[in-house]
Structure formats: C-alpha cells, structure tokens
Design a protein around this motif. Structure first.
Motif, PDB file in Angstrom:
ATOM      1  N   GLY A 234       0.914  -1.073  -0.089  1.00  0.00           N
ATOM      2  CA  GLY A 234       0.252   0.007  -0.091  1.00  0.00           C
ATOM      3  C   GLY A 234       0.659   1.504  -0.169  1.00  0.00           C
ATOM      4  O   GLY A 234       0.385   2.597   0.168  1.00  0.00           O
ATOM      5  N   ASP A 235       1.868   0.985  -0.084  1.00  0.00           N
ATOM      6  CA  ASP A 235       2.941   2.677  -0.049  1.00  0.00           C
ATOM      7  C   ASP A 235       2.699   3.421  -1.322  1.00  0.00           C
ATOM      8  O   ASP A 235       2.463   2.374  -2.716  1.00  0.00           O
ATOM      9  CB  ASP A 235       4.161   1.255  -0.460  1.00  0.00           C
ATOM     10  N   ILE A 236       2.182   4.299  -1.833  1.00  0.00           N
ATOM     11  CA  ILE A 236       1.993   5.568  -2.608  1.00  0.00           C
ATOM     12  C   ILE A 236       3.131   6.212  -3.099  1.00  0.00           C
ATOM     13  O   ILE A 236       4.228   6.112  -2.731  1.00  0.00           O
ATOM     14  CB  ILE A 236       1.434   6.309  -1.466  1.00  0.00           C
ATOM     15  N   PHE A 237       3.427   5.413  -4.839  1.00  0.00           N
ATOM     16  CA  PHE A 237       4.224   5.863  -5.689  1.00  0.00           C
ATOM     17  C   PHE A 237       4.405   6.550  -5.850  1.00  0.00           C
ATOM     18  O   PHE A 237       3.057   7.117  -6.724  1.00  0.00           O
ATOM     19  CB  PHE A 237       4.623   5.049  -6.062  1.00  0.00           C
ATOM     20  N   LEU A 238       5.317   7.831  -6.042  1.00  0.00           N
ATOM     21  CA  LEU A 238       4.303   9.195  -7.287  1.00  0.00           C
ATOM     22  C   LEU A 238       6.038   9.185  -7.457  1.00  0.00           C
ATOM     23  O   LEU A 238       6.863   9.622  -6.552  1.00  0.00           O
ATOM     24  CB  LEU A 238       4.176  10.767  -5.919  1.00  0.00           C
ATOM     25  N   ARG A 239       5.671  10.007  -9.015  1.00  0.00           N
ATOM     26  CA  ARG A 239       7.135  10.292 -10.271  1.00  0.00           C
ATOM     27  C   ARG A 239       7.163  11.408 -10.326  1.00  0.00           C
ATOM     28  O   ARG A 239       6.304  11.940 -11.120  1.00  0.00           O
ATOM     29  CB  ARG A 239       6.640   9.468 -11.489  1.00  0.00           C
ATOM     30  N   TYR A 240       7.975  11.729 -10.597  1.00  0.00           N
ATOM     31  CA  TYR A 240       8.337  13.409 -10.093  1.00  0.00           C
ATOM     32  C   TYR A 240       9.681  13.823 -11.383  1.00  0.00           C
ATOM     33  O   TYR A 240      10.273  12.800 -11.738  1.00  0.00           O
ATOM     34  CB  TYR A 240       8.410  14.117  -9.356  1.00  0.00           C
ATOM     35  N   ASP A 241       9.869  14.451 -12.073  1.00  0.00           N
ATOM     36  CA  ASP A 241      10.865  14.349 -13.154  1.00  0.00           C
ATOM     37  C   ASP A 241      11.838  16.008 -12.981  1.00  0.00           C
ATOM     38  O   ASP A 241      11.402  16.280 -11.799  1.00  0.00           O
ATOM     39  CB  ASP A 241      10.425  15.745 -14.248  1.00  0.00           C
ATOM     40  N   GLU A 242      13.542  15.487 -13.197  1.00  0.00           N
ATOM     41  CA  GLU A 242      13.917  16.412 -13.097  1.00  0.00           C
ATOM     42  C   GLU A 242      13.998  17.975 -12.669  1.00  0.00           C
ATOM     43  O   GLU A 242      14.633  18.313 -12.160  1.00  0.00           O
ATOM     44  CB  GLU A 242      15.383  15.818 -13.353  1.00  0.00           C
ATOM     45  N   LYS A 243      12.859  18.134 -13.783  1.00  0.00           N
ATOM     46  CA  LYS A 243      12.979  19.691 -13.649  1.00  0.00           C
ATOM     47  C   LYS A 243      11.896  19.989 -12.696  1.00  0.00           C
ATOM     48  O   LYS A 243      12.031  21.821 -12.764  1.00  0.00           O
ATOM     49  CB  LYS A 243      12.418  19.668 -15.218  1.00  0.00           C
ATOM     50  N   MET A 244      11.253  19.469 -12.217  1.00  0.00           N
ATOM     51  CA  MET A 244      10.214  19.885 -11.129  1.00  0.00           C
ATOM     52  C   MET A 244      10.052  18.691 -10.272  1.00  0.00           C
ATOM     53  O   MET A 244       9.521  18.493 -10.079  1.00  0.00           O
ATOM     54  CB  MET A 244       8.735  19.681 -11.645  1.00  0.00           C
ATOM     55  N   PRO A 245      11.095  19.217  -9.505  1.00  0.00           N
ATOM     56  CA  PRO A 245      11.363  18.237  -8.317  1.00  0.00           C
ATOM     57  C   PRO A 245      10.253  18.924  -7.126  1.00  0.00           C
ATOM     58  O   PRO A 245       9.980  19.562  -6.881  1.00  0.00           O
ATOM     59  CB  PRO A 245      12.732  18.687  -7.489  1.00  0.00           C
ATOM     60  N   PRO A 246       9.761  18.163  -6.433  1.00  0.00           N
ATOM     61  CA  PRO A 246       9.403  17.975  -4.450  1.00  0.00           C
ATOM     62  C   PRO A 246      10.002  19.098  -4.050  1.00  0.00           C
ATOM     63  O   PRO A 246      11.361  19.867  -4.043  1.00  0.00           O
ATOM     64  CB  PRO A 246       8.841  16.613  -4.112  1.00  0.00           C
ATOM     65  N   VAL A 247       8.732  19.643  -2.941  1.00  0.00           N
ATOM     66  CA  VAL A 247       8.700  21.103  -2.831  1.00  0.00           C
ATOM     67  C   VAL A 247       8.487  20.572  -1.023  1.00  0.00           C
ATOM     68  O   VAL A 247       7.184  19.413  -0.977  1.00  0.00           O
ATOM     69  CB  VAL A 247       8.201  22.108  -3.009  1.00  0.00           C
ATOM     70  N   VAL A 248       9.401  20.632  -0.026  1.00  0.00           N
ATOM     71  CA  VAL A 248       9.101  20.724   1.062  1.00  0.00           C
ATOM     72  C   VAL A 248       8.813  21.630   2.540  1.00  0.00           C
ATOM     73  O   VAL A 248      10.254  22.296   1.863  1.00  0.00           O
ATOM     74  CB  VAL A 248      11.156  19.330   1.725  1.00  0.00           C
ATOM     75  N   GLU A 249       7.879  22.134   2.882  1.00  0.00           N
ATOM     76  CA  GLU A 249       7.656  23.027   3.181  1.00  0.00           C
ATOM     77  C   GLU A 249       7.020  22.542   4.929  1.00  0.00           C
ATOM     78  O   GLU A 249       5.783  21.817   5.506  1.00  0.00           O
ATOM     79  CB  GLU A 249       6.439  24.177   2.224  1.00  0.00           C
ATOM     80  N   GLN A 250       7.618  23.458   5.906  1.00  0.00           N
ATOM     81  CA  GLN A 250       6.454  22.708   7.085  1.00  0.00           C
ATOM     82  C   GLN A 250       6.128  24.250   7.743  1.00  0.00           C
ATOM     83  O   GLN A 250       6.309  25.233   7.492  1.00  0.00           O
ATOM     84  CB  GLN A 250       8.284  23.074   8.393  1.00  0.00           C
ATOM     85  N   ILE A 251       4.781  23.735   8.321  1.00  0.00           N
ATOM     86  CA  ILE A 251       3.715  24.029   8.378  1.00  0.00           C
ATOM     87  C   ILE A 251       3.459  23.956   9.264  1.00  0.00           C
ATOM     88  O   ILE A 251       2.434  22.944   8.879  1.00  0.00           O
ATOM     89  CB  ILE A 251       3.071  24.583   6.823  1.00  0.00           C
ATOM     90  N   GLY A 252       2.911  24.933  10.702  1.00  0.00           N
ATOM     91  CA  GLY A 252       2.540  24.745  11.904  1.00  0.00           C
ATOM     92  C   GLY A 252       3.121  23.816  12.003  1.00  0.00           C
ATOM     93  O   GLY A 252       2.051  22.460  12.505  1.00  0.00           O
ATOM     94  N   GLY A 253       4.408  22.703  12.554  1.00  0.00           N
ATOM     95  CA  GLY A 253       4.722  22.187  13.251  1.00  0.00           C
ATOM     96  C   GLY A 253       4.238  20.304  11.896  1.00  0.00           C
ATOM     97  O   GLY A 253       5.422  19.610  11.938  1.00  0.00           O
ATOM     98  N   LYS A 254       3.775  20.525  11.163  1.00  0.00           N
ATOM     99  CA  LYS A 254       4.093  19.353   9.928  1.00  0.00           C
ATOM    100  C   LYS A 254       4.625  19.369   8.897  1.00  0.00           C
ATOM    101  O   LYS A 254       4.271  20.761   8.007  1.00  0.00           O
ATOM    102  CB  LYS A 254       2.130  19.240   9.476  1.00  0.00           C
ATOM    103  N   LEU A 255       4.976  18.659   8.695  1.00  0.00           N
ATOM    104  CA  LEU A 255       5.542  18.773   6.278  1.00  0.00           C
ATOM    105  C   LEU A 255       4.671  18.136   5.629  1.00  0.00           C
ATOM    106  O   LEU A 255       3.904  17.923   6.219  1.00  0.00           O
ATOM    107  CB  LEU A 255       6.957  17.663   7.198  1.00  0.00           C
ATOM    108  N   ILE A 256       4.176  19.533   4.930  1.00  0.00           N
ATOM    109  CA  ILE A 256       3.487  19.175   4.142  1.00  0.00           C
ATOM    110  C   ILE A 256       4.784  18.700   2.479  1.00  0.00           C
ATOM    111  O   ILE A 256       6.201  19.816   2.206  1.00  0.00           O
ATOM    112  CB  ILE A 256       2.859  20.690   3.621  1.00  0.00           C
TER     113      ILE A 256
END
Lengths: 663, 374
Positions: A370-392
């Motif tokens: 049940g692991d969720i796989f999301l595929r990204y392209d090198e030109k659009m890497p994922p963004v990690v932000e911390q909003i209110g104590g949780k990572l988004i």
C-alpha cells in the motif's frame, strides 16, 4: 644507431585459412611473387598455418633451411601471435624475429568484393612484413622479480574479504586501514537486503577470520605517505602515530570504499527542518528504535516520505551518475518498517525505480503493502515545507498527468547515494592512478578489465571504483585478488620487451620525454658523468609517445624502430605487376600496370564500355548487368575525378549521356 | 492543488479490489482496452486516482461507466493487480454513494449484513403479500400476530424508499457527470443524438462486442451465442421483455391464461432469453472461465441467482397455469416467485441492479460530450 645485421634467410608462410583468405586473395600468385623478394628463402602456401602439422613444418624449415626469421601471413595477431612466437622459439630463432601479417581481417574479409585489389593489397602487406622482419632485433622478455606479498588499502568488506583469499592462496597480506577500527561503512548498518543479515555481524565475522589468519597483518590508524616502485616490487611507506613502516609487496589492492552523499543545507529542507533526514540516518534510526512505535525526536511517526535521487543523476550538476543501490535500500527499509508498523502511511517520491535483478520482488512487495508511489521529473522536483509543525510535501506527479499533489508527512527521508571519498584524490596522487569523470577510481576497461588500473600491479576492488552493493563489491575485490595472485605466485614476472629504449650517447637530457610520459616511467640517471634519460622497464607500457618528442632522436621503441617502420612503408608502396590470364584469348594479355592507387574494377568496366561510345546510366547498367544505383554512384565519383564527363541529355530529357574525358 | 487521501484505498478494497495497489503504472491495461480512445483513458488513471484518494475525480467521471468488465486488462496486467475488478469495485462504490440511505454501503462491504437485510426483506415482503390476500388461511393466522395495517404500510414504505432512492441517485449522478471532464471536446452533441446512441448501444451491444478480441482470447473460436456480450444482451432484454409483459398484464388487468396472448408470448420468449443468459453467466462464474469471471462477490451471486430463480419459477407457473394445475406446490412456487421478483425491484437502488439505470445515464452524458462515433 649501429647498422644492424639484416635477416637474410626469411621464411614466408601464406595461409589459405581454409578459404577465408584464398577465396578472395590469390594466395598462389602471392606466394610466387613474394619468392623473389630480398632475403626470402622459403615461400609457401599452407591450408591452416596454425594447425599442428603446419607448425611442425615451419619448425622443420627453420632447422633444415637455417632460417633466421619468419613471416606468417594469415589472421589477426590477436588470435595466434603467441602460437607462432612459440613456433619460432621451438625452431630455435628468437620469438621477436617473427612477424604476423594480417591478410584476413584487414584484407580478404574487408575486400571480398574486389579480389584483384585484395590480392594486390596482400602482396603489399606481406612485403612490408618481410622488410620489417629483415630489420627486426632479437629481444628477450624482461624478467622482474616478484614479492609474494600484497598491500590491501582499506579494511572494509571488500578489502578484508580479498585479504582472506589472498592469504589462503599463500600471499603475505598487509591491510592498511586509515580509521582506528576495521569494518568500513557497513559496520554501521543493521539489516541488509536481501539476506536480512546485519552489517555489523558480517564485519565481525570477517574481522575474526582476518585476525585468525597468520598471513594477514592489519594496521589501523595507518596513513599512506608514499608509494614507490613498480610491479613485483612496490614499497609502501605507512605512518602509524610516530612510526613509519615500509611495506614491500608485489601488488597493491585499493579497496577504500565510498562516502555517503551529504545533501547541502536546505536541500529539501535538510538541516532546516529536524524531520528531514538522509537514508543512512534513517537506517540507524530504525536500528535504535524502540519496539512499540516509530519515533523521531520523541514524536510518533504516522507517515514517512522517501525522496529519491537526491544529489544523484543531476544532468547539470556534479554527480551525473546513478548510484545504483539506493532504490533497493530505500524500498527494503520501507518493507522493514511496514513489517513492524503497518499503519504508517508511506510515500515514495521517485524519478525511476531501479530495483534491478531479484530486487524487483521488493518493489512489488512495497506496492502491495500500500505504499504510494509518486513520480517526479528532474525539472520539477518536490517541495518540502513546514507549516504549523507538520511537514507538507508538494509534487507534480508524472503518473497522473503531471497534476500537482500535496500531502502531510511526519518524516522525510532523502534517499542519497554513494560518492567518492573526500581523500580519494590524495591516494590517487600517491599511486598515480587516474580518476574518472565521476571522480571514482578508473579501471582500464569497464567490460574486459574492470579491476585493473593503468599502473601495472595496482588493482581496484569494491565501491572505490563506482557505486556497488556489498555483493558486487566483494565480487570485484575477489576478482582482483585472484588476478593479483596470478602475478605474485611466480617468483619472476615476465614483461613484454616492447618498451622504449634510450640511446645514451645521443641523449642530452632535455626532460621532454619524462614530461610526456603518462606512466612516470622515465627518470634522469647519472651515467659516466652525464645525465641521461632512463626507462623503468617494468612501468613502461611501450605506448611510444616519448619517441617523437625527443629532439635528438635518442629514443626508439622495440619492434617499432625507425628502420623497421621505414622498411614497412617502402615494402608496401612498391608497384606490383600482375599478369592477368584472359578467359577467351589463348595469349596472355598484360593489363595496364595496376598500382596501389589504381581504379576499382567497376571503373575499368565502365571506362571500357564508354570507350565504345557515350552511354546513359540505364544503358550502362543494362550492358554491364549491374544495379543502376551502383552505376550511378561510381559514375558520379568518376565524374568528380574528371575521368568522365556529361555529354548532353537523351531524347526524353531524362538522363545524361556520359563519355570519357580526354586527358 | 489536490490533497492526497491515503485512507481511500483501504476503503475501496472493502468493495472488492484486493490487489490494485500492486500497480506500477505500465499502462498495459489501458493499452489493451478496446474501449479506450485518445481522450478516453481507463483503467490505469483510475487506479492512480484511487491510490491517491481523488474521490471526486472518480465519482464525476464518465469513463468509469464505459467499462464492460471484460477482464482483458486483468489478463494483461504484469503485476496481477486486477484492474478489471478494481473498476467494478469503483462502480459499487459509486452506486453506494448515489443513494441517500447508506444501505448500499453496508450491503457491499459486509456479507453478513447483506444476508440479514435480504432475509429480513423477504420476510417483510412475504407478510406484505399476505395482506393482499387477507382471506387466505395463513393470512388470518398472521394477522392475529401482527396488525394488517402495519405490515401493509411497511411494505408501501419500502417500495417508496427504493423509488425515491433511485430518483435521488439519478439526480446526483446527473449533477456530477454533467461537470466538464477530460472527454469533453468543447462542442456538445444534441440531446436526441445522444439518446439515439444510447438506444443503439442498448440494442446492439456494439461497444461490448469490441472487447476480448485478442488472438489468445478465450472467446476467439466460440460462437456469438456463448460470448459475454450476447449473454448480457439476453439477460438484459429478457428482463426488459418480462417487465413489459408484466406491465401490460397489470395495465390490462386481465392476465390471460392463454399462452398465445401477445403479452404471454412476449413473456415466454423473454423468459427463455433470461434463463439462457443467467444460466450461462452463473456457469461462467462458477467455472471462472476468464479473469472477468474470476472474482464473484455475494452481491453478484445474489443478483444472478434471483433472476434465475424468478425465471424458472415464472416458467413453472406459466406451465402449471396452462395446465390448470392447482396444487399446493404451485402456491409455494408462486410465493417464492413473487417474493424474489419484488425483492429484486426493492433492492434495485441498493444493489448491482442499479447499473441498469446508471450505465445508460452515464453513457448519455458521455455521448453528449464526446466525438466518438459510437
């Protein structure tokens, strides 16, 4: 150079190769023509030169006719060079007074559509061989004494495993380890894929075996200061604390391993947010974790996100390569976590899933979990932000039409790979081994010679040559161990004598040859009060780069001396006269003298046809029974060289007439 | 910005798809499906949306209802993720979402609940029937236990409930599906044009015929009479014919005993088709002849068996009426026939049966927007 005695009694053997040569090259004609060359006593055709019977015949000829050199005209030297060298030696002549002429791969096979030209070329090549061998010298192999000891640099899994086998095979082994403990990277690791064995346990086991073997000496806290010498006789200076040790060995195995990639601060929030960690950090986190639930900094983890290809596969960055092992490692760890804590939601934000070989099964297992796989392209890497104590995490998912998704997560694991050690340039400088574009140590040939370096006697094993998992690292270091043993087990190592030689009288020691030598084989030497260049016979590879730079022409390469090369050129370019026998006429026709640069056969046929009147291409094709496209190609080439010229259009204005151009 | 809902996939698994998370997005399923075209893609994108929890996207899509559950995709899937079963599970989920009571959710997710509801319903229906024939021996005994009025009222309530639910569901689906989607090409086709296409598909099953045409298909050498599209056609038209015959009977208030009466003839022929179709469908599911028939849930069995029983009992009754036989067994058969038939009708909005309304409706919306020829 003194005038050397030329070889005057030469035997030439021209092989049919069972038709491979004789179907195209007229070997009988060649044999007859060659017989009249200077110095040729014996000129024979043989069906298969390499066959036992023919070898015996050659030996008989050498002895009966008192030959002093032989030429074998058959296949590529890559196949039977050593066969015929042995024949020469058994016959009683020096192995280097034999030369191989390739009239198969480089003649009959390459020119199978133009037999006459092939024959002419074969004659030229054999002539070159004859003049070369006439000017050849008798050479002896260079014997280097060998020390039955090996220095292994690095006491990780690759180094220790190779050391054990080397010691078993009878070598004295010195393991030089920089850190104060043996074990390398994997001593930090817990459960490994696929066996589930712990890295610590493997290291313990290897260390136990290393210590138990009397042939192995392990030095820790040991730094390499200097390496000198060459194959068979290396001297490695090692500093331990205040002491300096000199280790003498026949070969050196470099098994220094890798460093894990350290992401820059802020990369996907690394070091910025405490819940963003690297894969190695995550692995030790799991190992030390309490049993009830997964915790990070005293907070419960309900979801984990893995971001792949961090710091790797950067098309515009430093690390362009794929680190091979990280996909499997991340997936394996995800499965481990799922086994213990199945309620944790897992996201894999990847670029490609490279769980190769049997590891594919792990990928399927993770998907089924049940692991969720999301595929990204090198030109659009994922963004990690911390909003209110949780990572988004926000990512554009290639698998869902590049739609942007976001989700919450408690932990972000950056899946990082292997990079070369920071100190690898230091060691490369000491050993003079080259470093590749990826900054790992370079092998000679990735497919055919993957564990050797260009420095004779220095071998590579394990991840220092490129990212590898433990199994692959051990395979490579064991392979190097066996190769090393093949060298060290002989008291003497025989080297090819095809090396550079200095004429000490002519040498003026300008230093240019030493400058260009890639292998650091030339050094100055004091001789009779004069400084001259001196070649280290064990290190020189005979590449020949020093010979042309010498202003005094004081260097030549054995088997490639000026006399031999010039002789070859002379032999090759002489004009050959071929007598052609016509099919219809009883009398012999002597064709125009066919030189090496004469026209191909088709041109002669076209010229002959045009001699009888101007013709168009279709007409020519019909008359000569050739493909019109082929005729067009040749005719246009002849046009370019002004052998023919156009002579008006035909009635339908479709084709030009062509005629021979008056010279 | 769409939010991922990681709990959705476990919810869907309760409706029937066990392995769909094994999908690794190769797209073989979408490639092999004969019903996909340039702008119409399934089932891979649905698996994707299911894994990411994009509930709204799934429920407002028309493509979900274009699938005929032929199983070609499940056969081709290299991970054996069962995309065909997953699509079926999604449709169950959608049906459960359309009706307002929440009964369908319970029925699909829990077999014990389903059995209890069905049994309870049969009892209520049986009792209701007795209220219509109050002078029967059994009825008089019953009404000593339960007041006649209560049972009668209960029966009427249940009938209205199903009626309201299906109307509600139709409304909800219409709102959802008329939102713009990926199949939209800009210009809308005419309403009548779309209706025509729906009727055409109803009558010919042309789209269904394109399925399972691969060289290694199980159906390759078999005659049309046994192929899934024809089996479905038989069941569908068998039922519709019987429905029409029943309605005619009801309207003309003269259930003629002659088997040559037009309504009777229609009924007989339709009944034959119904039994033919349901028998084959049951046999295929029992023998799991292809992957399309490999996963059968309780709801699927109940639907088929009820139709089959209704058909068989109907024939029995027709024969016994034609011969004028008035044995007790025939009374029981009549009771069974009526209970089963009414139960089918009552569970219409809450069961697989609802596809009979939802599919054509979705098809209508699809034809309104797409430029597809059929």
């Amino acid at each position: 150079m003194e005038e050397k005695q030329k070889k005057q009694r030469i035997g030439v053997y021209i092989c049919h190769c069972g038709g491979n040569i004789s179907d195209y090259v007229d070997v009988a004609k060649v044999k007859d023509l060659v017989k009249s060359e200077d110095g040729v006593i014996v000129s024979k055709n043989v069906m298969f030169a390499c066959a036992d019977s023919n070898q015996k015949e050659m030996i008989r000829d050498i002895q009966d006719e008192n030959l002093d050199a032989i030429v074998v005209a058959s296949c590529s030297p890559k196949l039977h060079l050593h066969t015929f060298r042995n024949v020469a030696m058994r016959g009683g002549i020096n192995a280097y007074n034999y030369t191989q002429v390739n009239i198969r791969e480089q003649c009959s096979w390459a020119h199978s559509d133009t037999p006459t030209e092939a024959t002419l070329k074969a004659i030229g090549l054999i002539r070159a061989g004859i003049t070369r061998v006439a000017n050849s010298e008798a050479l002896e192999t260079i014997d280097v004494s060998s020390t039955r000891a090996v220095v292994v640099i690095g006491a990780g899994v690759s180094g220790m495993r190779a050391a054990i086998d080397l010691a078993k095979m009878g070598n004295q082994v010195y393991i030089v380890e920089k850190e104060n403990q043996a074990g390398g990277n994997i001593s930090q690791w817990g459960e490994l894929f696929v066996s589930g064995q712990k890295g610590k346990d493997i290291v313990e086991e290897l260390l136990r075996r290393v210590k138990a073997h009397t042939g192995i000496t392990l030095f820790t806290n040991a730094l390499i200061e200097k390496v000198s010498g060459s194959l068979g006789n290396f001297n490695t200076e090692v500093r331990i604390g205040d002491e300096i040790l000199n280790l003498k060995s026949g070969a050196i195995l470099v098994a220094t391993g890798f460093d894990p990639y350290q992401p820059a601060d802020g990369m996907f929030g690394y070091k910025q947010y405490p819940a963003v960690i690297t894969l190695p950090e995550f692995k030790s986190m799991i190992d030390q974790n309490p049993e009830e639930c997964l915790m990070i900094r005293n907070r419960r983890v309900t979801s984990i996100t893995y971001i792949y290809c961090v710091g790797m596969r950067e098309t515009k960055g430093d690390n362009k390569y794929c680190s091979r092992v990280c996909c499997t490692s991340a997936i394996h760890n995800s499965i481990r976590v799922h086994e213990k804590f199945s309620s944790i939601n897992v996201y894999h934000v990847y670029r490609d899933m490279r769980t190769y070989g049997k590891q594919e099964i792990l990928y399927e297992q993770a998907s089924k979990n049940g692991d969720i796989f999301l595929r990204y392209d090198e030109k659009m890497p994922p963004v990690v932000e911390q909003i209110g104590g949780k990572l988004i995490v926000k990512v554009n998912d290639e698998l869902t039409r590049k739609q942007e998704f976001e989700f919450e997560t408690d932990l972000v694991v950056l899946v990082t790979g292997m990079v070369p050690r920071k100190d690898s340039p230091y060691l490369a400088g000491k050993l003079k081994i080259p470093v590749g574009n990826d900054k790992f140590y370079n092998e000679i040939h990735p497919k055919l010679r993957p564990v050797e370096t260009v420095i004779n006697g220095v071998f590579l094993g394990g991840a220092c040559q490129g990212p590898k998992n433990i199994s692959e690292s051990v395979q490579s270091s064991l392979s190097a161990a066996v190769k090393i043993n093949a060298l060290t087990k002989n008291p003497k190592i025989q080297l090819e004598p095809i090396i550079a030689r200095i004429n000490f009288e002519a040498c003026i020691w300008c230093g240019k040859c030493a400058e260009v030598c890639e292998y650091d084989a030339i050094h100055p030497l004091e001789m009779h009060g004069k400084t001259v260049a001196s070649v280290n016979e064990a290190t020189c590879k005979g590449c020949g780069i020093c010979a042309p730079v010498c202003p005094a022409d004081a260097i030549d390469i054995a088997q490639y001396t000026n006399a031999e090369i010039e002789g070859m050129i002379d032999g090759f370019v002489q004009i050959v006269e071929l007598k052609k026998e016509g099919e219809r006429a009883a009398s012999e026709e002597v064709t125009a003298v066919a030189g090496m640069k004469d026209m191909p056969q088709i041109w002669r046929r076209i010229s002959a046809s045009l001699d009888n009147g101007t013709k168009t291409i279709p007409a020519l094709a019909r008359e000569l029974e050739l493909n019109p496209q082929l005729v067009t190609y040749h005719l246009m080439t002849m046009n370019k060289y002004s052998i023919v010229e156009a002579d008006g259009l035909d009635d339908k204005d479709e084709y030009y007439f062509y005629k021979l151009k008056k010279q | 910005m769409a939010r991922i809902d990681p709990e959705f996939k476990s919810e869907i698994k309760k409706y029937g798809a066990k392995d769909f998370t094994a999908c690794f997005n190769c797209g073989n399923c979408t490639a092999i499906c004969s019903l996909t075209e340039k702008q119409v893609n399934f089932p891979r994108i649905f698996i994707r949306q299911g894994i990411l929890g994009q509930k709204e996207e799934i429920l407002k899509s028309k493509e979900l209802w274009l699938c005929y559950a032929c199983g070609d995709c499940s056969e081709t899937c290299p991970r054996q993720a069962g995309p065909g079963d997953y699509m079926a599970a999604l449709r169950r989920y959608a049906i459960a979402g359309y009706e307002p009571t929440g009964i369908t959710k319970l029925i699909f997710k829990s077999n014990p609940v389903f059995i209890v509801v069905t049994t309870l319903l049969s009892i209520i229906l049986g009792l209701f029937l007795f209220t219509l024939k109050t002078d029967h021996v059994v009825s008089r005994w019953l009404f000593d236990l339960f007041p006649y009025a209560v049972i009668h009222a209960m029966g009427l309530v249940i009938f209205s409930l199903t009626g309201v639910s299906i109307v509600w569901g139709v409304g909800k689906m219409s709102i959802r599906l008329s939102k713009k989607s990926t199949v939209a090409t800009g210009k809308k086709n005419g309403i009548w044009n779309a209706i025509q296409k729906v009727i055409l598909e109803f009558s010919t099953m042309n789209r269904y015929k394109t399925c399972e045409k691969e060289d290694d298909s199980y159906w390759k050498e078999k005659s049309a009479a046994v192929q899934p599209w024809f089996i479905h056609w038989s069941i569908m038209w068998g039922f519709l014919g019987l429905l029409l015959a029943t309605v005619l009977d009801f309207m003309l208030k003269d259930p003629s005993t002659s088997i040559w009466w037009p309504a009777r003839v229609l009924g007989t022929i339709s009944g034959l088709f119904l039994i033919y179709g349901t028998s084959f469908a049951i046999r295929y599911r029992m023998n799991k002849v292809t992957m399309a028939y490999a996963e059968t849930r309780l709801a699927d069995w109940v639907f088929l068996w009820f139709l089959w029983i209704a058909g068989i009992t109907g024939f029995w009754l027709e024969v016994s009426v034609a011969f004028g036989a008035n044995y007790l067994i025939n009374h029981v058969i009549f009771l069974v026939h009526t209970i089963i038939s009414m139960e089918l009708v009552l569970l219409f909005s809450f069961s697989k049966f609802a596809h009979a309304v939802y599919r054509p409706l979705a098809l209508f919306f699809y034809f309104r927007e797409s430029q597809a020829k059929n």
